[in-house]
Design an enzyme around this catalytic site. Structure first.
Site, short mmCIF file in Angstrom:
data_model
loop_
_atom_site.label_atom_id
_atom_site.label_comp_id
_atom_site.label_asym_id
_atom_site.label_seq_id
_atom_site.Cartn_x
_atom_site.Cartn_y
_atom_site.Cartn_z
N ARG A 60 36.03 82.13 -57.08
CA ARG A 60 35.82 81.38 -58.57
C ARG A 60 36.16 82.43 -59.59
NH1 ARG A 60 30.55 79.97 -61.66
NH2 ARG A 60 31.09 78.00 -62.81
N HIS A 64 38.47 81.47 -62.73
CA HIS A 64 38.35 81.22 -64.28
C HIS A 64 39.05 82.42 -65.04
CE1 HIS A 64 34.13 79.18 -64.24
NE2 HIS A 64 34.86 78.66 -63.39
N ASP A 65 39.34 83.24 -64.50
CA ASP A 65 40.53 84.38 -64.92
C ASP A 65 41.80 83.38 -65.20
OD1 ASP A 65 41.58 86.72 -66.19
OD2 ASP A 65 42.52 87.36 -64.01
N GLY A 70 45.89 82.55 -68.74
CA GLY A 70 46.67 83.17 -67.54
C GLY A 70 45.62 84.35 -66.88
N SER A 74 41.16 88.99 -68.12
CA SER A 74 40.44 88.69 -69.33
C SER A 74 38.73 88.48 -69.07
CB SER A 74 41.09 87.61 -70.36
OG SER A 74 41.02 86.61 -69.59
N ASN A 92 30.70 80.25 -67.65
CA ASN A 92 30.40 81.48 -67.10
C ASN A 92 28.91 81.94 -67.00
OD1 ASN A 92 33.18 81.67 -66.30
ND2 ASN A 92 33.61 82.65 -68.11
N HIS A 192 35.44 74.49 -53.32
CA HIS A 192 33.90 74.16 -53.31
C HIS A 192 33.59 73.84 -51.85
CE1 HIS A 192 33.89 72.84 -57.81
NE2 HIS A 192 33.90 74.09 -57.60
N THR A 193 34.44 74.28 -50.96
CA THR A 193 34.15 74.25 -49.45
C THR A 193 33.19 75.60 -49.16
OG1 THR A 193 34.95 74.41 -47.34
CG2 THR A 193 36.20 75.62 -48.97
N THR A 239 28.97 73.00 -45.16
CA THR A 239 29.28 74.26 -44.47
C THR A 239 29.63 75.05 -45.33
OG1 THR A 239 31.63 73.22 -44.17
CG2 THR A 239 30.37 72.87 -42.49
#
Ligand code: HEM
Ligand SMILES: *[C@@H]1O[C@H](CO)[C@@H](O)[C@H](O)[C@H]1NC(C)=O
Ligand SMILES: *[C@@H]1O[C@H](CO)[C@@H](O)[C@H](O)[C@H]1NC(C)=O
Ligand SMILES: *[C@@H]1O[C@H](CO)[C@@H](O)[C@H](O)[C@H]1NC(C)=O
Ligand SMILES: *[C@@H]1O[C@H](CO)[C@@H](O)[C@H](O)[C@H]1NC(C)=O
Ligand SMILES: *[C@@H]1O[C@H](CO)[C@@H](O)[C@H](O)[C@H]1NC(C)=O
Length: 320
Positions: A60, A64-65, A70, A74, A92, A192-193, A239
């Protein structure tokens, strides 16, 4: 005149030596810091052995970076007098994790290579790749050579990251604004697995959504009451420590945890319903190869290369 000529000559020379839009390459550190990739893998593996969820958190973090100006590291910057960083942005705050693991990787690499040559942005890309593999997902070649930003923006994190209450068309427009398409949206959402989400991110879904399995909704209400328990967590799929196509089968059973997850499968054949069916039941192996392709695509978003940005000494701070 002579000065102008020699300036032009010099400028041309510089232009030849330093590619303007350098491409990322898989062998970027092979000569300058051979232990870099093995170190990232080793520390990521240790962290996941200690806590399997850390693999999800590192995946994640890279997402989010990349979605905020890009893949430039950051997201790792602490606030300074010059800017308020991304860590306190809504998507965040009290949510993004794994910063200590990144710090540990960074200092181990700088020690092993006696040099500061590996960017924090690349560490995120490799740690995400390794996390996916270590939790049973596909292996793919990660492209390298990203450099680190000298700034970060809380506001950009708030506006560029998709929130869990987005509907299908909002999610798709958001991904398209990042140069990604419907396939990428469906395949990358299946990140999200693995991992967990806090009650505050799925409360409205379990109390108000209709496109949800009623037993599933009921089973979540104890740990996620109407008021209180904001930080209580629940697995994003059934799972949660296994990187597999179960996420799609959960959506088909109307057991997506987030509103945004279930938006990808309405059950009426619209939107991305056919893609979810395809990855869930028709060709689950294809999810693994398509995930690899979409991760590489996401990882290529607006990297700083060549003379842009810097190689941060400490991932939390810009160099002086
Ligand atoms: C499509 C839009 C997306 C939305 C709306 C979304 C939203 C969220 C939310 C609300 C959480 C829970 C956060 C919390 O509890 O504070 C979460 C967790 C997570 N997200 Fe997403 N996400 C999206 C796409 C992605 C993508 C593209 C990836 C990676 C490829 C990803 C990977 C993860 C992972 C692994 C977690 C669990 C993290 C952990 O357990 O620490 N998400 N996401
Ligand atoms: C803020 O930016 C200025 C100019 O770039 C720099 O000199 C200063 O060190 C920065 N301050 C912090 C706290 O990073
Ligand atoms: C949730 O956890 C954060 C720290 O991660 C804390 O600051 C906050 O107060 C907690 N919220 C609730 C409602 O317990
Ligand atoms: C999705 O949300 C946007 C913004 O709120 C809204 O304009 C649009 O009608 C919604 N789309 C659907 C299909 O509900
Ligand atoms: C999305 O882009 C990939 C290439 O990056 C392509 O293979 C795929 O067919 C595209 N999907 C859609 C729905 O356009
Ligand atoms: C559900 O919808 C109602 C009415 O729109 C709203 O007041 C409430 O805050 C929503 N969320 C929950 C958890 O009930």
């Amino acid at each position: 005149m002579a000065a102008l000529q020699s300036f032009l000559y010099f400028a041309t020379l510089v232009a030849i030596l330093i590619p303007v839009s350098a491409q990322l390459t898989p062998d970027f550190y092979d000569k300058v810091c051979p232990p870099a990739l093995p170190i990232i893998r080793k520390i990521t593996k240790q962290a996941i052995r200690r806590e399997p969820r850390m693999g999800a958190s590192l995946l994640r973090m890279h997402f989010h970076d990349c979605f905020v100006n890009g893949c430039d590291g950051s997201v790792l910057l602490d606030d300074t007098a010059n800017f308020t960083g991304e860590k306190t942005a809504l998507p965040n705050l009290n949510s993004l994790r794994g910063f200590e693991v990144v710090d540990q990787i960074k200092s181990a690499i700088n020690r092993a290579c006696s040099a500061n040559v590996v960017s924090c942005a690349d560490i995120l890309a490799v740690a995400a790749r390794d996390s996916v593999k270590l939790l049973g997902g596909p292996a793919y070649e990660v492209l390298l050579g990203r450099r680190d930003s000298r700034t970060a923006s809380k506001n950009d994190a708030n506006t560029n990251l998709p929130p869990p209450f987005f509907n299908f068309s909002q999610l798709l427009s958001n991904f398209q604004s990042h140069g990604l398409n419907l396939t990428d949206l469906v395949v990358l959402s299946a990140g999200h697995t693995i991992g967990l989400a806090r009650c505050t991110t799925f409360r409205d879904r379990i109390y108000n959504d209709t496109n949800i399995n009623s037993k599933f909704a009921a089973s979540l209400k104890n740990s996620c009451p109407r008021t209180g328990g904001d930080n209580n967590t629940n697995p994003l799929d059934s799972t949660t420590t296994r990187f597999d196509a179960q996420y799609f089968r959960d959506l088909i059973a109307k057991k997506g945890l987030l509103h945004s997850d279930q938006e990808l499968f309405k059950g009426d054949g619209s939107g991305s319903d056919p893609l979810v069916q395809y990855y869930g039941y028709i060709n689950p192996d294809r999810f693994l190869t398509d995930f690899s392709a979409s991760m590489i695509k996401m990882g290529n978003m607006k990297p700083l290369t060549g003379i842009n940005g810097e190689i941060r000494m400490n991932c939390r701070k810009v160099n002086n």
